[in-house]
Design a protein around this motif. Structure first.
Motif, mmCIF file in Angstrom:
data_model
loop_
_atom_site.group_PDB
_atom_site.id
_atom_site.type_symbol
_atom_site.label_atom_id
_atom_site.label_comp_id
_atom_site.label_asym_id
_atom_site.label_seq_id
_atom_site.Cartn_x
_atom_site.Cartn_y
_atom_site.Cartn_z
ATOM 1 N N LYS A 38 -18.401 76.083 119.162
ATOM 2 C CA LYS A 38 -17.156 75.993 118.525
ATOM 3 C C LYS A 38 -16.964 76.570 117.437
ATOM 4 C CE LYS A 38 -15.705 71.166 120.207
ATOM 5 N NZ LYS A 38 -15.059 69.967 119.859
ATOM 6 N N ASN A 39 -17.922 76.766 116.544
ATOM 7 C CA ASN A 39 -18.310 77.920 115.560
ATOM 8 C C ASN A 39 -19.591 78.109 114.991
ATOM 9 O OD1 ASN A 39 -19.084 75.554 113.648
ATOM 10 N ND2 ASN A 39 -17.042 74.853 113.718
ATOM 11 N N ASN A 40 -19.899 78.818 114.252
ATOM 12 C CA ASN A 40 -21.305 79.213 113.918
ATOM 13 C C ASN A 40 -22.359 78.016 113.715
ATOM 14 O OD1 ASN A 40 -20.714 81.754 114.322
ATOM 15 N ND2 ASN A 40 -20.279 82.414 111.983
ATOM 16 N N SER A 41 -21.749 76.793 113.473
ATOM 17 C CA SER A 41 -22.650 75.723 112.961
ATOM 18 C C SER A 41 -22.347 74.581 113.829
ATOM 19 C CB SER A 41 -22.448 75.285 111.409
ATOM 20 O OG SER A 41 -21.109 75.172 111.239
ATOM 21 N N GLU A 42 -21.534 74.743 114.813
ATOM 22 C CA GLU A 42 -21.300 73.551 115.895
ATOM 23 C C GLU A 42 -21.563 73.991 117.169
ATOM 24 O OE1 GLU A 42 -17.748 70.248 116.251
ATOM 25 O OE2 GLU A 42 -17.629 71.815 115.078
ATOM 26 N N ILE A 43 -22.659 73.721 117.706
ATOM 27 C CA ILE A 43 -23.037 74.168 118.955
ATOM 28 C C ILE A 43 -23.553 72.697 119.879
ATOM 29 C CG2 ILE A 43 -24.829 75.567 120.467
ATOM 30 C CD1 ILE A 43 -24.853 77.413 118.023
#
Length: 239
Positions: A38-43
């Motif tokens: 979803k973004n660089n810190s939400e996987i």
């Protein structure tokens, strides 16, 4: 069902992993799961993740330790909520549970035979990749040692096989005498770099099975970084 990677860990490894990864245990069983960024810190690990529950017979509260071996493989260790490590399924060849495209939950959890990397090598080498190794399409190795003992002493074609069984049959072996004697492996080496997202300072382990004159080289990547996370029961939230 899906698993969320810890945010700090996700920020570190997010740039390395692709759309799918294999979760591999100590007995080399593999479960393929889809990756949602979803973004660089939400996987999230999504399709295929729920298979861990039935394959390892675990429930909410179990611990999963993840170690990033390559952009395509996590090595995992699984513990019950009590902290005791599970008994991993053992079969020859090991189980390999694949996703059905386009990443739908498979209708069958049956085993699929797969390639098993040799465990014993006559000669082996760990190579820390340089910028030229990954940007020029040519891998440079010192002649003395591994190349001298393991490879042909004439220009020829080599076959490279990775730990998943992917094979590159057209890798050219050549020699250079300046400033020192070295081996140059080109041809499809550039394709290897692209497929595995190889970069400077990545450590690649090479191995051969014959005493000398090998034209087949096996390789795998050294581990990157690991994390431990805890399984939670499915949420009723739609997010």
């Amino acid at each position: 069902n899906r698993g969320k990677l810890p945010e700090i860990y996700a920020r570190v490894i997010g740039q390395y992993i692709g759309d799918t990864v294999f979760l591999q245990d100590i007995n080399e069983n593999q479960i393929q799961v889809a990756v949602l960024k979803k973004n660089n810190s939400e996987i999230y690990l999504t399709h295929g993740w729920s298979r861990l529950r039935d394959f390892y017979n675990i429930n909410a509260g179990a611990w999963i330790t993840l170690l990033l071996i390559s952009p395509f493989v996590f090595f995992i260790r699984v513990r019950y909520i009590t902290g005791m490590e599970i008994t991993y399924p053992h079969k020859t060849p090991p189980y390999k549970l694949m996703l059905e495209k386009p990443f739908l939950e498979a209708t069958s959890n049956g085993p699929i035979p797969y390639f098993v990397l040799p465990k014993v090598f006559s000669h082996s080498l760990e190579k820390t990749l340089t910028i030229p190794d990954v940007q020029t399409g040519t891998l440079t190795l010192y002649w003395r040692g591994f190349c001298q003992n393991a490879l042909p002493n004439e220009e020829t074609q080599l076959r490279l096989i990775d730990w998943l069984g992917n094979t590159w049959n057209h890798c050219d072996l050549k020699f250079v005498n300046s400033p020192y004697i070295s081996c140059k492996i080109s041809g499809q080496w550039g394709d290897v770099c692209k497929v595995h997202n190889l970069a400077k300072d990545v450590i690649v382990k090479f191995g051969v099975t014959e005493a000398s004159n090998n034209r087949t080289i096996y390789f795998k990547l050294a581990p990157f970084i690991g994390v431990r996370t805890t399984l939670h029961a499915p949420s009723t939230s739609s997010n």
